[in-house]
Design a protein around this motif. Structure first.
Motif, PDB file in Angstrom:
ATOM      1  N   LYS A 256       0.831  -1.196  -0.002  1.00 51.36           N
ATOM      2  CA  LYS A 256      -0.025  -0.035   0.106  1.00 51.36           C
ATOM      3  C   LYS A 256       1.034   1.218  -0.097  1.00 51.36           C
ATOM      4  CE  LYS A 256      -3.668  -2.512   1.986  1.00 51.36           C
ATOM      5  NZ  LYS A 256      -4.449  -2.796   3.210  1.00 51.36           N
ATOM      6  N   PRO A 257       0.348   2.313  -0.738  1.00 55.55           N
ATOM      7  CA  PRO A 257       1.566   3.316  -0.936  1.00 55.55           C
ATOM      8  C   PRO A 257       1.548   4.364   0.060  1.00 55.55           C
ATOM      9  CG  PRO A 257      -0.414   3.517  -2.264  1.00 55.55           C
ATOM     10  CD  PRO A 257      -0.675   2.196  -1.575  1.00 55.55           C
ATOM     11  N   ALA A 258       2.555   5.317   0.104  1.00 51.80           N
ATOM     12  CA  ALA A 258       2.676   6.276   1.086  1.00 51.80           C
ATOM     13  C   ALA A 258       2.957   7.503   0.305  1.00 51.80           C
ATOM     14  CB  ALA A 258       3.868   6.090   1.884  1.00 51.80           C
ATOM     15  N   ILE A 259       2.307   8.751   0.758  1.00 46.82           N
ATOM     16  CA  ILE A 259       2.405  10.048  -0.037  1.00 46.82           C
ATOM     17  C   ILE A 259       3.924  10.402   0.615  1.00 46.82           C
ATOM     18  CG2 ILE A 259       2.115  12.240  -0.329  1.00 46.82           C
ATOM     19  CD1 ILE A 259      -0.931  11.122  -0.768  1.00 46.82           C
ATOM     20  N   ASP A 260       5.064  10.991  -0.182  1.00 47.25           N
ATOM     21  CA  ASP A 260       6.216  11.395   0.492  1.00 47.25           C
ATOM     22  C   ASP A 260       5.690  13.075   0.375  1.00 47.25           C
ATOM     23  OD1 ASP A 260       8.570  12.908   0.069  1.00 47.25           O
ATOM     24  OD2 ASP A 260       9.118  11.824  -1.729  1.00 47.25           O
ATOM     25  N   ARG A 261       5.503  13.473   1.541  1.00 46.34           N
ATOM     26  CA  ARG A 261       4.958  14.843   1.660  1.00 46.34           C
ATOM     27  C   ARG A 261       6.056  15.772   1.229  1.00 46.34           C
ATOM     28  NH1 ARG A 261       1.209  15.057   6.918  1.00 46.34           N
ATOM     29  NH2 ARG A 261      -0.378  13.615   6.301  1.00 46.34           N
ATOM     30  N   GLU A 262       7.443  15.465   1.244  1.00 40.84           N
ATOM     31  CA  GLU A 262       8.428  16.460   0.627  1.00 40.84           C
ATOM     32  C   GLU A 262       8.367  16.770  -0.729  1.00 40.84           C
ATOM     33  OE1 GLU A 262      12.471  15.397   2.080  1.00 40.84           O
ATOM     34  OE2 GLU A 262      11.878  15.368   4.206  1.00 40.84           O
ATOM     35  N   ASN A 263       7.801  15.800  -1.659  1.00 40.71           N
ATOM     36  CA  ASN A 263       7.657  15.951  -2.784  1.00 40.71           C
ATOM     37  C   ASN A 263       6.394  16.076  -3.392  1.00 40.71           C
ATOM     38  OD1 ASN A 263      10.509  15.943  -3.741  1.00 40.71           O
ATOM     39  ND2 ASN A 263      10.497  13.859  -2.501  1.00 40.71           N
ATOM     40  N   CYS A 264       5.132  15.902  -2.707  1.00 41.55           N
ATOM     41  CA  CYS A 264       3.766  15.945  -3.368  1.00 41.55           C
ATOM     42  C   CYS A 264       3.583  17.215  -3.447  1.00 41.55           C
ATOM     43  CB  CYS A 264       3.067  15.364  -1.935  1.00 41.55           C
ATOM     44  SG  CYS A 264       1.108  15.413  -2.259  1.00 41.55           S
ATOM     45  N   ARG A 265       2.836  17.349  -4.660  1.00 47.83           N
ATOM     46  CA  ARG A 265       2.461  18.909  -5.106  1.00 47.83           C
ATOM     47  C   ARG A 265       1.408  19.570  -4.025  1.00 47.83           C
ATOM     48  NH1 ARG A 265       1.565  19.170 -11.271  1.00 47.83           N
ATOM     49  NH2 ARG A 265       3.977  18.799 -11.097  1.00 47.83           N
ATOM     50  N   TRP A 266       0.665  18.465  -3.749  1.00 43.25           N
ATOM     51  CA  TRP A 266      -0.507  19.145  -2.719  1.00 43.25           C
ATOM     52  C   TRP A 266      -0.004  19.440  -1.353  1.00 43.25           C
ATOM     53  CZ3 TRP A 266      -4.573  21.450  -1.880  1.00 43.25           C
ATOM     54  CH2 TRP A 266      -5.553  21.607  -0.695  1.00 43.25           C
ATOM     55  N   PHE A 267       1.187  18.824  -1.000  1.00 39.94           N
ATOM     56  CA  PHE A 267       1.997  19.151   0.159  1.00 39.94           C
ATOM     57  C   PHE A 267       2.927  20.479   0.157  1.00 39.94           C
ATOM     58  CE2 PHE A 267       0.311  15.272   1.762  1.00 39.94           C
ATOM     59  CZ  PHE A 267      -0.274  15.698   2.814  1.00 39.94           C
ATOM     60  N   THR A 268       3.391  20.406  -1.057  1.00 48.20           N
ATOM     61  CA  THR A 268       4.425  21.774  -1.337  1.00 48.20           C
ATOM     62  C   THR A 268       3.600  22.706  -1.986  1.00 48.20           C
ATOM     63  OG1 THR A 268       5.190  20.632  -3.490  1.00 48.20           O
ATOM     64  CG2 THR A 268       6.386  20.189  -1.614  1.00 48.20           C
ATOM     65  N   ALA A 269       2.758  22.570  -2.763  1.00 48.37           N
ATOM     66  CA  ALA A 269       2.355  23.757  -3.807  1.00 48.37           C
ATOM     67  C   ALA A 269       0.768  24.147  -3.384  1.00 48.37           C
ATOM     68  CB  ALA A 269       2.555  23.738  -5.161  1.00 48.37           C
ATOM     69  N   GLY A 270       0.251  23.058  -2.489  1.00 47.48           N
ATOM     70  CA  GLY A 270      -1.019  23.297  -2.193  1.00 47.48           C
ATOM     71  C   GLY A 270      -2.149  22.966  -3.279  1.00 47.48           C
ATOM     72  N   LYS A 271      -1.745  22.577  -4.549  1.00 43.28           N
ATOM     73  CA  LYS A 271      -2.531  21.976  -5.560  1.00 43.28           C
ATOM     74  C   LYS A 271      -2.369  20.589  -5.989  1.00 43.28           C
ATOM     75  CE  LYS A 271      -0.690  25.774  -8.172  1.00 43.28           C
ATOM     76  NZ  LYS A 271      -0.607  26.828  -8.878  1.00 43.28           N
ATOM     77  N   CYS A 272      -3.471  19.873  -6.742  1.00 43.87           N
ATOM     78  CA  CYS A 272      -3.090  18.787  -7.272  1.00 43.87           C
ATOM     79  C   CYS A 272      -4.303  17.844  -6.828  1.00 43.87           C
ATOM     80  CB  CYS A 272      -1.921  18.245  -7.072  1.00 43.87           C
ATOM     81  SG  CYS A 272      -1.532  16.496  -7.769  1.00 43.87           S
ATOM     82  N   ARG A 273      -3.870  17.097  -5.834  1.00 47.51           N
ATOM     83  CA  ARG A 273      -4.912  16.167  -5.206  1.00 47.51           C
ATOM     84  C   ARG A 273      -5.630  15.166  -6.281  1.00 47.51           C
ATOM     85  NH1 ARG A 273      -7.733  19.408  -0.145  1.00 47.51           N
ATOM     86  NH2 ARG A 273      -8.509  17.033   0.249  1.00 47.51           N
ATOM     87  N   VAL A 274      -4.582  14.716  -7.200  1.00 43.17           N
ATOM     88  CA  VAL A 274      -5.043  13.981  -8.280  1.00 43.17           C
ATOM     89  C   VAL A 274      -5.318  12.485  -7.757  1.00 43.17           C
ATOM     90  CG1 VAL A 274      -3.957  12.607 -10.401  1.00 43.17           C
ATOM     91  CG2 VAL A 274      -3.908  15.233 -10.056  1.00 43.17           C
ATOM     92  N   CYS A 275      -4.307  12.242  -6.610  1.00 40.81           N
ATOM     93  CA  CYS A 275      -4.474  10.626  -6.359  1.00 40.81           C
ATOM     94  C   CYS A 275      -5.792  10.463  -5.610  1.00 40.81           C
ATOM     95  CB  CYS A 275      -3.186  10.443  -5.074  1.00 40.81           C
ATOM     96  SG  CYS A 275      -2.778  11.785  -4.254  1.00 40.81           S
TER      97      CYS A 275
END
Lengths: 659, 143
Positions: A282-301
């Motif tokens: 089961k995957p994990a989100i790498d928050r340092e690189n995730c666009r939602w956590f770094t730039a506040g947009k995306c949420r594609v997943c």
């Protein structure tokens, strides 16, 4: 005066060669309270121990001093010996005349003087030893395994097999460790994944084992049988209960970063599992690189997840649990090659580390198992393998041998020949070291059957030369200068302790050697224990080793854990603090320095003349006290003392040692 | 021990914590890292167990140098014992200086269980320094 017996050990010639034993025995006989003194070639042998028991009986000894090796070595042995003859085990004192005398001094006369002084000191202390009694402590029947590589997996499985509950903590999102990164394993060329993944699945399916992946040990308190450990599970941003492991999120995630598992040879997404056979898958989100956590947009997943398992609001979870025993199996890191610019690593894409080469070999690796030059995507013809990069290198690497490189390089040479017809491996080595069952035969195959060329020599430099690489070395056997044009260079970089090993050692109160590998309690006889009771070692966190050795050590650690957890109770350490209530003024300075919260206030009711008065005193919780003695120094009225290391005992030692 | 400067051999008393420095001393032995036999070790559970009174008593009874050795800051087997020791002995050192004991005679060092070579080096250095100072006459009991 206590009737004291002194037993001076030769330890073969270890002590006797440097200390005049006859002189020491004669001197011991004149020491206060000594009614018997004798010598033995090996006091720890059955004959030596029987001599002690016999002397206790015939000379009615009340205290025993053994002058021999370090108390860290045989204190327990001799405590049992005196107990067998009916004395309290704490009536024994050891004079350390081997590690701290005969082994570090050369002059016989002064070494003998010192040995006599150490014996005199032990006799003075022994006279003040009091009978101590251990109490029974309950055991928490649950084990913690730190590290989910093959060592941790094996240890967890074996402990579970013995019927105990195990928690397995792994830093990465999946268990598997270094072995999961390997392609084939020497000397049988078994596929690493084929033998590892069934074990990973077995761990996941075991009712006794709980995996805490993406988690790290935050805090360790307590002692053998009763550790309290806080584990931080990092926010995965994926609800493990809802996620089905379908992998849609990983396909759609727009962020690409270097894959740690594939050593940056390919990219992974910000939501990821390290490799296809991951457990848990089961995957994990790498928050340092995730666009939602770094730039506040995306949420594609979140949009593509059919199970609605994405949860950006998750927070790190701290979980505190009690354990009876801990196995440390945190593995190793391949050596970083910052110091080895001469090999052009990082400057030319076709210079690889051996683990990177391993990924090229692997069918689930970046090239699907084809050996291709990263520079042009074509198979290499000539490949140079450089051994001992950062190993056996006192100048700028590790002085020790990394143990596995000779063998995996033979494997790499064989696999290269198998995969790329017509390819030629050239191995530059200092020595080829192949101790192990079927190892030498495997290495022989590399050059006899597959025609690998072995050149004894230290490579001085690798020059990028257009499309090619030029390797310059000396053939130490002929003395000739060797310049070889190759398509690829593979560096057998050394095995380092895991980054963060030192910090973990501090949390666990265990020690490391100078290279941050965890120390075993004894290099030969207690190879899986640490000096901290209840904490055991498995695998390469203790030192470089190959898979068979790692698995053997993990099983050994598991047996030690099972033996510990199978006991009904543990005997507590009786050398704890004790309050003399008559002297205690209740000012509680002891409480402020106690690191274990073992001291509390207690109200006494006393008769004073006709009155009953209430008075505050300190009280020690014997189960919590670990016997550090900080309180004894803080106590102003001298009311608190440490059993086994009382003020009177240490003062007597000071007096005797200065005589 | 002779109290004259000629052929003077100092007596050094070393309080070593059981977990780090005593283990370091053992490792010095196992790896045959030699040092002068002037050094004699008293084993204590923790450097935080060492009462300043022990040190003063050692000087009174004729020690020419005293060492307290413990785990490195942050590495204490008992979490904080060496921090207590460090504060306590910073003050003691000033007091000994005030009493007329040269500061070189009293040393506090952090030696881990893996630092056998360091243990030996510290013992060599301390013995040499104290040898240069000559005998401790200031606190020694008139005997």
């Amino acid at each position: 005066m206590r009737r004291t017996g002194v037993f001076i050990c030769w330890c073969g010639s270890n002590i006797a060669a440097t200390v005049d034993i006859d002189l020491a025995v004669a001197a011991a006989k004149k020491m206060p309270g000594v009614v018997f003194a004798d010598q033995n070639k090996y006091t720890c042998s059955e004959i030596g121990q029987e001599m002690i028991r016999e002397a206790i009986r015939t000379h009615r000894l009340e205290r025993v001093v053994v002058a021999a090796c370090s108390p860290r070595m045989h204190e327990n042995t001799f405590r049992k010996t005196v107990a067998a003859a009916g004395l309290n085990p704490y009536f024994l004192e050891i004079a350390n005349i081997r590690e701290q005398c005969s082994w570090v001094h050369k002059d016989k006369e002064t070494a003998t003087d010192k040995a006599i002084a150490l014996i005199r000191t032990a006799v003075a202390k022994a006279a003040r030893n009091e009978a101590l009694f251990a109490s029974e402590l309950p055991i928490e029947r649950r084990a913690l395994v730190i590290g989910g590589g093959i060592a941790g997996i094996q240890a967890a499985l074996d402990i579970a097999e013995n019927g105990f509950v195990v928690d397995l903590v792994e830093k990465e999102p999946s268990i598997g460790g270094r072995m999961a990164q390997l392609d084939k394993t020497f000397p049988t060329l078994d596929c690493s994944a084929c033998i590892l993944t069934p074990k990973m699945v077995e761990v996941a399916q075991s009712e006794k084992i709980t995996i805490f992946s993406y988690a790290e040990v935050e805090k360790v308190e307590g002692y053998v049988g009763n550790f309290t450990v806080t584990v931080r599970s990092r926010a995965r941003s994926v609800d493990m209960g809802k996620c089905t492991g379908c992998g849609d999120c990983m396909l759609k995630c727009p962020v690409k970063v270097d894959s740690e598992f594939d050593l940056g040879l390919i990219k992974r997404r910000a939501i990821y599992t390290p490799f296809p056979q991951a457990v848990p898958n089961k995957p994990a989100i790498d928050r340092e690189n995730c666009r939602w956590f770094t730039a506040g947009k995306c949420r594609v997943c979140e949009k593509v997840c059919p199970a609605g398992a994405i949860d950006y609001s998750q927070e790190d979870e701290l979980r505190t649990e009690k354990y009876g025993a801990i196995v440390v199996a945190t593995g190793f890191d391949p050596k970083k090659l910052d110091n080895y610019g001469e090999y052009a690593y990082g400057k030319h894409p076709d210079v690889l580390t051996s683990l990177e080469f391993e990924r090229l070999l692997n069918a689930s690796g970046p090239t699907g198992g084809k050996i291709l030059r990263p520079s042009n995507g074509r198979p290499p013809k000539n490949v140079a393998f450089i051994q001992c990069v950062g190993s056996r290198d006192k100048a700028k690497g590790n002085p020790y041998c990394a143990k596995v490189c000779c063998m995996y390089t033979a494997k790499h040479a064989i696999l290269l020949c198998e995969k790329v017809p017509g390819a030629r491996p050239f191995v530059f080595y200092i020595d080829v070291r192949t101790p192990g069952k079927d190892y030498e035969e495997f290495y022989n195959r590399a050059y006899e059957e597959f025609g690998a060329t072995y050149i004894k020599g230290n490579v001085s430099k690798v020059f990028p030369d257009g499309e090619k690489l030029l390797v310059r070395s000396v053939d130490a056997l002929s003395g000739a200068l060797v310049e070889l044009e190759v398509d690829m260079v593979v560096l057998a970089n050394s095995v380092d302790a895991r980054a963060g090993a030192k910090e973990l050692a501090q949390k666990l109160s265990i020690t490391t050697n100078a290279y941050n590998f965890f120390n075993e309690a004894h290099p030969k006889l207690r190879p899986v224990e640490t000096h901290t009771a209840g904490i055991f070692l498995a695998g390469t966190c203790q030192g470089p080793k190959d898979i068979p050795e790692t698995v053997a050590q993990a099983s050994a650690a598991a047996v030690k854990v099972a033996a510990l957890l199978g006991k009904d109770s543990l005997l507590s350490n009786p050398t704890v603090a004790e309050v003399n209530e008559k002297l205690c003024t209740g000012d509680m300075s002891c409480l402020a320095v106690c690191p274990y919260g073992a001291i509390s206030e207690k109200m006494l009711e006393e008769r004073r003349g006709r009155e009953t008065v209430r008075r505050k005193v300190a009280e020690v919780n014997m189960a919590l006290c670990q016997g550090c003695g900080a309180c004894t120094v803080a106590c102003r009225p001298g009311a608190i003392n440490l059993k086994g290391f009382t003020n009177e005992q240490i003062m007597a030692e000071v007096e005797a040692i200065c005589l | 021990m002779p109290v004259t400067r000629e052929g003077f051999e100092p007596l050094i008393v070393a309080f070593c914590c059981n977990w780090c420095s005593y283990a370091g001393a053992d490792l010095a032995g196992t790896s045959r890292q030699t040092y002068p036999s002037n050094v004699r070790v008293i084993r204590v559970p923790c450097s935080g167990r060492v009462n300043p009174g022990f040190i003063i008593r050692a000087f009174q009874r004729g020690a020419d140098g005293v060492l307290v050795a413990g785990c490195h800051p942050g590495d204490c087997h008992y979490h904080s014992g060496n921090y207590h020791a460090r504060r306590r002995f910073t003050i003691l050192k000033q007091m000994l200086d005030y009493l007329g004991i040269e500061p070189e005679r009293f040393q506090v060092r952090w030696i881990s269980g893996s630092e056998g070579a360091k243990f030996s080096a510290v013992m060599n250095e301390l013995t040499e320094n104290v040898r240069k100072l000559g005998p401790n006459r200031k606190l020694r009991d008139a005997r």
